[in-house]
Design a protein around this motif. Structure first.
Motif, short mmCIF file in Angstrom:
data_model
loop_
_atom_site.label_atom_id
_atom_site.label_comp_id
_atom_site.label_asym_id
_atom_site.label_seq_id
_atom_site.Cartn_x
_atom_site.Cartn_y
_atom_site.Cartn_z
N LYS A 134 2.08 2.05 -3.39
CA LYS A 134 1.02 2.62 -4.22
C LYS A 134 0.85 4.12 -3.93
O LYS A 134 0.72 4.92 -4.85
CB LYS A 134 -0.28 1.88 -3.93
CG LYS A 134 -1.33 1.99 -4.98
CD LYS A 134 -2.50 1.07 -4.63
CE LYS A 134 -3.36 0.83 -5.81
NZ LYS A 134 -4.48 -0.05 -5.52
N MET A 170 0.83 -1.19 0.00
CA MET A 170 0.00 0.00 0.00
C MET A 170 0.87 1.25 0.00
O MET A 170 0.57 2.20 -0.71
CB MET A 170 -0.93 -0.03 1.21
CG MET A 170 -1.85 1.16 1.28
SD MET A 170 -2.90 1.39 -0.16
CE MET A 170 -3.76 -0.14 -0.17
N GLY A 181 -9.87 1.95 1.35
CA GLY A 181 -9.75 0.49 1.33
C GLY A 181 -8.47 0.04 2.00
O GLY A 181 -7.55 0.82 2.22
N ARG A 182 -8.42 -1.25 2.29
CA ARG A 182 -7.25 -1.78 2.99
C ARG A 182 -6.57 -2.92 2.24
O ARG A 182 -5.59 -3.46 2.71
CB ARG A 182 -7.66 -2.29 4.36
CG ARG A 182 -8.11 -1.18 5.27
CD ARG A 182 -8.45 -1.71 6.62
NE ARG A 182 -8.96 -0.62 7.44
CZ ARG A 182 -8.96 -0.62 8.74
NH1 ARG A 182 -8.51 -1.66 9.39
NH2 ARG A 182 -9.43 0.40 9.39
N THR A 183 -7.09 -3.27 1.09
CA THR A 183 -6.50 -4.37 0.33
C THR A 183 -5.64 -3.80 -0.78
O THR A 183 -5.48 -2.60 -0.93
CB THR A 183 -7.61 -5.25 -0.28
OG1 THR A 183 -8.31 -4.47 -1.26
CG2 THR A 183 -8.57 -5.73 0.78
N SER A 184 -5.10 -4.69 -1.60
CA SER A 184 -4.28 -4.24 -2.72
C SER A 184 -5.12 -3.53 -3.78
O SER A 184 -4.60 -2.88 -4.67
CB SER A 184 -3.56 -5.43 -3.35
OG SER A 184 -4.50 -6.37 -3.82
N TYR A 185 -6.45 -3.64 -3.67
CA TYR A 185 -7.35 -2.97 -4.60
C TYR A 185 -7.77 -1.59 -4.09
O TYR A 185 -8.64 -0.96 -4.68
CB TYR A 185 -8.61 -3.82 -4.84
CG TYR A 185 -8.28 -5.16 -5.44
CD1 TYR A 185 -7.91 -5.27 -6.77
CD2 TYR A 185 -8.34 -6.31 -4.67
CE1 TYR A 185 -7.60 -6.48 -7.33
CE2 TYR A 185 -8.03 -7.54 -5.23
CZ TYR A 185 -7.66 -7.62 -6.55
OH TYR A 185 -7.36 -8.83 -7.11
N ALA A 186 -7.17 -1.12 -3.04
CA ALA A 186 -7.51 0.18 -2.46
C ALA A 186 -7.24 1.30 -3.46
O ALA A 186 -6.40 1.18 -4.34
CB ALA A 186 -6.71 0.42 -1.19
#
Length: 61
Positions: free
Chosen positions: A4, A1, A22-27
């Protein structure tokens, strides 16, 4: 994160504050609405106005 966030800041030099949703790699990393980012938003507005002018000219032709 963190990578990113750092990449997003590097792509947008005028950004000072960012917001992570968000908290996932898709944040999603976005510009935070703050005084520190005023120059960033001004630049975005100028670019949007230029794009709209080009599209209006293109449509008129």
């Amino acid at each position: 994160m963190l990578e990113k966030v750092e990449q997003f800041k590097n792509e947008n030099e005028l950004l000072q504050d960012v917001h992570v949703v968000g908290r996932t790699s898709y944040a999603t990393v976005e510009a935070k609405t703050s005084v520190n980012n005023l120059q960033y938003f001004k630049q975005q507005l100028v670019e949007l106005e230029e794009q709209m002018e080009k599209e209006d000219l293109f449509i008129a032709l």
